[in-house]
Write an enzyme that holds these catalytic residues in place. Structure first.
Site, PDB file in Angstrom:
ATOM      1  N   ARG A  64      11.464   3.660   3.035  1.00 23.61           N
ATOM      2  CA  ARG A  64      11.122   2.693   4.094  1.00 23.61           C
ATOM      3  C   ARG A  64      12.349   1.830   4.339  1.00 23.61           C
ATOM      4  O   ARG A  64      12.975   1.341   3.386  1.00 23.61           O
ATOM      5  CB  ARG A  64       9.947   1.824   3.672  1.00 23.61           C
ATOM      6  CG  ARG A  64       9.728   0.654   4.632  1.00 23.61           C
ATOM      7  CD  ARG A  64       8.469  -0.112   4.363  1.00 23.61           C
ATOM      8  NE  ARG A  64       7.295   0.665   4.734  1.00 23.61           N
ATOM      9  CZ  ARG A  64       6.051   0.186   4.683  1.00 23.61           C
ATOM     10  NH1 ARG A  64       5.846  -1.061   4.269  1.00 23.61           N
ATOM     11  NH2 ARG A  64       5.028   0.927   5.035  1.00 23.61           N
ATOM     12  N   LYS A  69      25.326  -4.057  -1.970  1.00 21.12           N
ATOM     13  CA  LYS A  69      26.796  -4.010  -2.076  1.00 21.12           C
ATOM     14  C   LYS A  69      27.417  -3.291  -0.888  1.00 21.12           C
ATOM     15  O   LYS A  69      28.611  -3.051  -0.843  1.00 21.12           O
ATOM     16  CB  LYS A  69      27.201  -3.280  -3.364  1.00 21.12           C
ATOM     17  CG  LYS A  69      26.661  -3.870  -4.630  1.00 21.12           C
ATOM     18  CD  LYS A  69      27.099  -3.012  -5.824  1.00 21.12           C
ATOM     19  CE  LYS A  69      26.425  -3.470  -7.102  1.00 21.12           C
ATOM     20  NZ  LYS A  69      26.599  -2.468  -8.173  1.00 21.12           N
ATOM     21  N   HIS A  76       5.658   6.058  11.324  1.00 23.11           N
ATOM     22  CA  HIS A  76       5.069   5.925   9.983  1.00 23.11           C
ATOM     23  C   HIS A  76       4.080   7.085   9.828  1.00 23.11           C
ATOM     24  O   HIS A  76       2.862   6.896   9.817  1.00 23.11           O
ATOM     25  CB  HIS A  76       4.362   4.566   9.887  1.00 23.11           C
ATOM     26  CG  HIS A  76       3.996   4.121   8.507  1.00 23.11           C
ATOM     27  ND1 HIS A  76       4.004   4.968   7.406  1.00 23.11           N
ATOM     28  CD2 HIS A  76       3.580   2.910   8.046  1.00 23.11           C
ATOM     29  CE1 HIS A  76       3.614   4.276   6.340  1.00 23.11           C
ATOM     30  NE2 HIS A  76       3.357   3.039   6.692  1.00 23.11           N
ATOM     31  N   ARG A  98       0.800  -1.227   0.000  1.00 20.41           N
ATOM     32  CA  ARG A  98       0.000   0.000   0.000  1.00 20.41           C
ATOM     33  C   ARG A  98       0.827   1.268   0.000  1.00 20.41           C
ATOM     34  O   ARG A  98       0.563   2.203  -0.755  1.00 20.41           O
ATOM     35  CB  ARG A  98      -0.939   0.019   1.209  1.00 20.41           C
ATOM     36  CG  ARG A  98      -2.184  -0.788   1.019  1.00 20.41           C
ATOM     37  CD  ARG A  98      -2.668  -1.349   2.333  1.00 20.41           C
ATOM     38  NE  ARG A  98      -1.772  -2.404   2.751  1.00 20.41           N
ATOM     39  CZ  ARG A  98      -1.948  -3.690   2.433  1.00 20.41           C
ATOM     40  NH1 ARG A  98      -3.009  -4.063   1.793  1.00 20.41           N
ATOM     41  NH2 ARG A  98      -1.055  -4.597   2.783  1.00 20.41           N
ATOM     42  N   THR A  99       1.800   1.350   0.887  1.00 19.08           N
ATOM     43  CA  THR A  99       2.489   2.633   1.045  1.00 19.08           C
ATOM     44  C   THR A  99       3.214   3.020  -0.240  1.00 19.08           C
ATOM     45  O   THR A  99       3.075   4.144  -0.725  1.00 19.08           O
ATOM     46  CB  THR A  99       3.465   2.568   2.243  1.00 19.08           C
ATOM     47  OG1 THR A  99       2.724   2.145   3.386  1.00 19.08           O
ATOM     48  CG2 THR A  99       4.071   3.921   2.527  1.00 19.08           C
TER      49      THR A  99
HETATM   50  C1  NCD Z   1       2.062  -1.109   8.133  1.00 19.67           C
HETATM   51  C2  NCD Z   1       3.563  -0.906   8.205  1.00 19.67           C
HETATM   52  O1  NCD Z   1       4.278  -1.188   7.237  1.00 19.67           O
HETATM   53  O2  NCD Z   1       3.987  -0.431   9.242  1.00 19.67           O
HETATM   54  N1  NCD Z   1       1.577  -1.230   6.849  1.00 19.67           N
HETATM   55  C3  NCD Z   1       1.306  -0.104   6.123  1.00 19.67           C
HETATM   56  O3  NCD Z   1       2.161   0.715   5.861  1.00 19.67           O
HETATM   57  N2  NCD Z   1       0.050   0.088   5.734  1.00 19.67           N
HETATM   58  C4  NCD Z   1       1.531  -2.094   9.095  1.00 19.67           C
HETATM   59  C5  NCD Z   1       2.126  -3.479   9.162  1.00 19.67           C
HETATM   60  O4  NCD Z   1       3.053  -3.823   8.431  1.00 19.67           O
HETATM   61  O5  NCD Z   1       1.632  -4.246   9.986  1.00 19.67           O
END
Ligand code: NCD
Length: 315
Positions: free
Chosen positions: A123, A102, A151, A73-74
Site C-alpha cells: 500500500r 532514507k 484497491h 483491516r487490509t
Molecule cells: C479503505 C482504503 O484504505 O482505501 N480502507 C480499507 O482498505 N478497508 C477505505 C478508506 O480508507 O476510506
C-alpha cells in the site's frame, strides 16, 4: 489429514483461473470466472475455518506486507489469511520505519523484499506505485491501495459480501455514496460490478467519476437513490487526498446514514462500508439487520485466503 486431500475438489477450479503467479493490481484484471472461482474457494475456506483454526496449504511460503500508508483491516487481514493458510508473514507497517525514509525507491524496496518473501502486498500513497513495485519484483505483487487509484482485493471482498448478503450478483441496483473521486475501493468495485451489468447510482457532492459499460445515474439525492437500491456502499470522504482543506470542510458530512434515515426509507437495505468510518454511518445503525460492514470485515480474511491460494496455484 493433509490439505492436499481436503482441497482436492478445488484443484481443477484453481487451475482454471488465470491468477497463478500473477500480480493483482487493478479491478479490471478479473474475469467473471476469476470472481466466481474466488467466491467458491473463499466460501470453502470459510467452512474449513469453522472446523479448525488453521490449514497447511501455504506452509513454508512467506508473505511480505509493505505499508507506506495507514491500514488496520487490509494489512491485518492479509497477515491473518496467510497465517491461517499455514504460511509466514514479514511486515513493514510504516514508511518511517523503513529505508523509504532514507529515500529508497519503491522499486528497490520491492527488489529487496523479493529476496526474502514469496508474495508482496503493498500500500502506497502514489497512484501507480504498486505497478512500479510489480515491475521491479521477481515475485507476485498485490496492490492493497495505491493512492486514489485502485484497491482490487477490497473489491473482491466487497463482491463476496454482496453475494452472501443478497444471495446473488445479478440485477443489482447499488447506491455508491461519498467520496467517489478519491475512493479507491469504489474505483475497483465498479470494475467488478460492471462484469454483472449492475445499475449504479453515484451519490456524491461532486460527481466526477466516469465509467464505461455500466448503467450509472449521478445524483445528489441519497434518499431517492437508496429507495431504488438493494444496497448502499458508503465511503469516507478521503481527507488525506484533499489539497484544499476548505473543500474537504465543504463536502464532509454531506451524507449521513443514521437511524432516522433508515426509518424514512421504509424498506430493508443492505449497507456496506470498506471502513474506517468517520461520521458517515452513525453507531445507531450498527444493530440494524442490513448493516453488514463488520461481516464484510470478516469476509476479508476468507477472500484474501482464496486470493493467496489462487496466486500460488495451490489447492
Ligand atoms: C479503505 C482504503 O484504505 O482505501 N480502507 C480499507 O482498505 N478497508 C477505505 C478508506 O480508507 O476510506
Amino acid at each position: 489429514m493433509s490439505n492436499h486431500v481436503e482441497f482436492n475438489h478445488l484443484i481443477g477450479e484453481v487451475k482454471m483461473t488465470s491468477l497463478k503467479g500473477k500480480d493483482i493490481l487493478h479491478g479490471s484484471q478479473f474475469s467473471k470466472r476469476d470472481v466466481e472461482g474466488m467466491v467458491r474457494i473463499a466460501s470453502d475456506f470459510e467452512k474449513e475455518l469453522k472446523k479448525k483454526d488453521s490449514l497447511t496449504l501455504l506452509k513454508g511460503k512467506i508473505l511480505a506486507t509493505l505499508f507506506f500508508e495507514p491500514s488496520t483491516r487490509t494489512r491485518l487481514s492479509f497477515e491473518t489469511a496467510m497465517q491461517r493458510l499455514g504460511g509466514g508473514v514479514i511486515s513493514m507497517a510504516s514508511a518511517e520505519g523503513s529505508s523509504a525514509a532514507k529515500g529508497e525507491t519503491v522499486g528497490d524496496t520491492a527488489r529487496t523484499v523479493s529476496q526474502y518473501a514469496d508474495v508482496i502486498v503493498i500500500r502506497h500513497p502514489r497512484i501507480g506505485s504498486a505497478e512500479e513495485a510489480a515491475d521491479a519484483a521477481s515475485i507476485p505483487v498485490v496492490n492493497a491501495g495505491d493512492g486514489a487509484g485502485q484497491h482490487p482485493t477490497q473489491a473482491l471482498l466487497d463482491t463476496y459480501t454482496i453475494r452472501k448478503e443478497l444471495g446473488s450478483l445479478k440485477n443489482l441496483v447499488v447506491s455508491m455514496v461519498g467520496d467517489l473521486k478519491n475512493g479507491r475501493t469504489v474505483h475497483a468495485l465498479v470494475e467488478l460490478l460492471s462484469l454483472y451489468q449492475a445499475r449504479l447510482y453515484f451519490v456524491s457532492p461532486r460527481n466526477r467519476l466516469k465509467q464505461k459499460g455500466i448503467r450509472i445515474e449521478e445524483t445528489e439525492d441519497l434518499e431517492r437513490a437508496a429507495s431504488e437500491s438493494a444496497l448502499i456502499y458508503v465511503t469516507r470522504i478521503q481527507k488525506e487526498r484533499f489539497t484544499d482543506l476548505t473543500e474537504y470542510e465543504r463536502v464532509k458530512g454531506s451524507y449521513v446514514i443514521n437511524g432516522e434515515f433508515l426509518k424514512k426509507l421504509k424498506k430493508k437495505i443492505t449497507i456496506l462500508h470498506p471502513l474506517p468510518r468517520v461520521d458517515e454511518i452513525s453507531s445507531d445503525v450498527d444493530t440494524y439487520p442490513g448493516a453488514a460492514y463488520f461481516r464484510q470485515v470478516r469476509n476479508g480474511v476468507f477472500v484474501r485466503m482464496a486470493l493467496l491460494a489462487m496466486i500460488f496455484g495451490k489447492r
